[in-house]
Design a protein around this motif. Structure first.
Motif, PDB file in Angstrom:
ATOM      1  N   GLY A 306      25.518 -47.272   9.206  1.00 35.33           N
ATOM      2  CA  GLY A 306      24.863 -48.556  10.073  1.00 35.33           C
ATOM      3  C   GLY A 306      24.275 -48.196  11.397  1.00 35.33           C
ATOM      4  N   LEU A 307      25.299 -47.386  12.132  1.00 34.78           N
ATOM      5  CA  LEU A 307      24.903 -47.219  13.495  1.00 34.78           C
ATOM      6  C   LEU A 307      23.673 -46.329  13.425  1.00 34.78           C
ATOM      7  CD1 LEU A 307      25.228 -47.438  16.619  1.00 34.78           C
ATOM      8  CD2 LEU A 307      26.948 -45.671  16.445  1.00 34.78           C
ATOM      9  N   ALA A 308      23.690 -45.463  12.821  1.00 39.35           N
ATOM     10  CA  ALA A 308      22.305 -44.520  12.444  1.00 39.35           C
ATOM     11  C   ALA A 308      21.221 -45.388  12.338  1.00 39.35           C
ATOM     12  CB  ALA A 308      22.749 -43.558  11.269  1.00 39.35           C
ATOM     13  N   ARG A 309      21.290 -46.068  11.196  1.00 45.38           N
ATOM     14  CA  ARG A 309      19.919 -46.949  11.082  1.00 45.38           C
ATOM     15  C   ARG A 309      19.823 -47.630  12.237  1.00 45.38           C
ATOM     16  NH1 ARG A 309      18.809 -46.467   5.778  1.00 45.38           N
ATOM     17  NH2 ARG A 309      20.539 -46.569   4.454  1.00 45.38           N
ATOM     18  N   CYS A 310      20.694 -48.517  13.088  1.00 45.12           N
ATOM     19  CA  CYS A 310      20.309 -48.981  14.191  1.00 45.12           C
ATOM     20  C   CYS A 310      19.493 -48.093  15.174  1.00 45.12           C
ATOM     21  CB  CYS A 310      21.439 -49.494  15.089  1.00 45.12           C
ATOM     22  SG  CYS A 310      22.259 -51.011  14.692  1.00 45.12           S
TER      23      CYS A 310
END
Ligand code: GDP
Length: 323
Positions: A306-310
């Motif tokens: 999720g953080l990588a996508r952000c």
């Protein structure tokens, strides 16, 4: 994500545990389009072995072999070697698990045979089935020295043997002025197809600064058309793990995202802070930086992804705003 980021390459600058968490998320969304340039300032010679703790943490994490509890070394580890070493009265302050030992022995053997750290790391990554490119920041030795109230300590003596107790006055990266960037790090830094450069949430002073201290890195980051985005390693003024905040206090630096942004100075285009620190987004923007808040505490694999996508959506927006 736009087509550009779906195809573009990603360069991540990374230390150990904190950085490796986000590197794993980036690996899951980018695979072979990801290059992770890893700090080697923590490397040292111990019991005749070349130990590269951050490289190993990143390799083990991306290969699914890391111990999730301990934060270093391999899961399902046994400790017969340490027990036998202890019986012989040898130095046992640095723990080496039986399985972990294999990577140090093999790396040391191949380095002694004249191969570069890059080549050895590339082969080990391939053997572990990784598609991302894990690269040491340099093939030349850079050794972090922590200048403390108890004297000048080589990094592992400060971090492991003294358990970060001594008070830090300053930190030196011996060899950084003359060390050349590894070929793959250098190539990634100037890659025209880069969609983003990510400064992972590692300790800025001990883990990221060694990379930034190498000649040409800050200039390369500033020159790159790809946005440079840092993820703050602090959440509500606290480090998730390790001595980041203790060191900041000793260096008389406020433990907040603004200090992290100031520390990275001119190289950053954007910074991601934790949702708990949403209040710092305005002041960060007032500093001339793009900033946004996201859930940065990575407990699960889906948190990491999720953080990588952000990060990549942020990069996408920054790329779009340039065109
Ligand atoms: P080390 O070399 O193993 O100490 O690891 P790093 O330098 O890569 O990581 C240490 C930093 O990672 C600390 O400042 C932690 O606060 C940060 N960190 C660890 N886990 C997380 C996390 O889940 N989220 C964020 N934002 N930071 C983290």
């Amino acid at each position: 994500m736009t087509d550009q980021n779906a195809k573009g390459r990603i360069l991540a600058l990374c230390g150990g545990v904190g950085g490796a968490k986000l590197a794993l998320g980036l690996d899951k969304i980018a695979g072979e389009r990801l290059t992770v340039a890893v700090n080697t300032g923590d490397d040292f010679s111990h019991l005749g072995l070349h130990i590269a703790p951050d490289l190993d943490t990143v390799l083990y994490t991306l290969a699914g072999l890391a111990d999730p509890e301990r934060g270093w070394g391999r899961a399902d580890e046994s400790w017969n070697f340490m027990a036998a070493l202890n019986e012989l009265g040898a130095d046992d302050w640095f723990q080496l698990g039986d399985k972990d030992l294999a990577i140090h022995v093999e790396r040391t053997r191949r380095l002694a045979g004249g191969e570069t750290l890059s080549a050895v790391t590339r082969d080990i990554g391939a053997r572990l089935g990784l598609s991302a490119h894990i690269v040491p920041m340099s093939d030349d030795p850079v050794r972090t020295q922590v200048i403390t109230d108890e004297g000048n300590l080589p990094f592992q003596h400060y971090f492991v043997r003294a358990q970060c107790r001594p008070r830090v006055k300053s930190i030196d990266f011996e060899g950084a002025e003359t060390a050349a960037l590894s070929e793959e790090f250098s190539a990634a830094l100037t890659d025209p197809n880069l969609a983003a450069i990510v400064i992972c949430p590692s300790n800025p002073y001990l883990s990221v600064d060694p990379l930034l201290s190498l000649s040409g890195v800050k200039e390369g980051l500033a020159r790159s058309p790809a946005p440079v985005i840092a993820v703050s390693p602090l959440i509500h003024g606290q480090a998730v793990k390790g001595p980041t905040v203790k060191i900041m206090a000793e260096l008389e630096i406020e433990p907040d995202a603004l200090s992290i942004a100031r520390h990275y100075g001119g190289v950053l285009d954007g910074i991601i802070v934790d949702v708990e620190d949403e209040g710092s987004v305005g002041p960060l923007r007032a500093m001339g930086l793009e900033a946004r808040a996201a859930a940065t505490y990575m407990k699960s694999l889906s948190d990491r992804i999720g953080l990588a996508r952000c990060v990549m959506e942020f990069a996408d927006d920054l790329n779009a705003s340039k065109t």
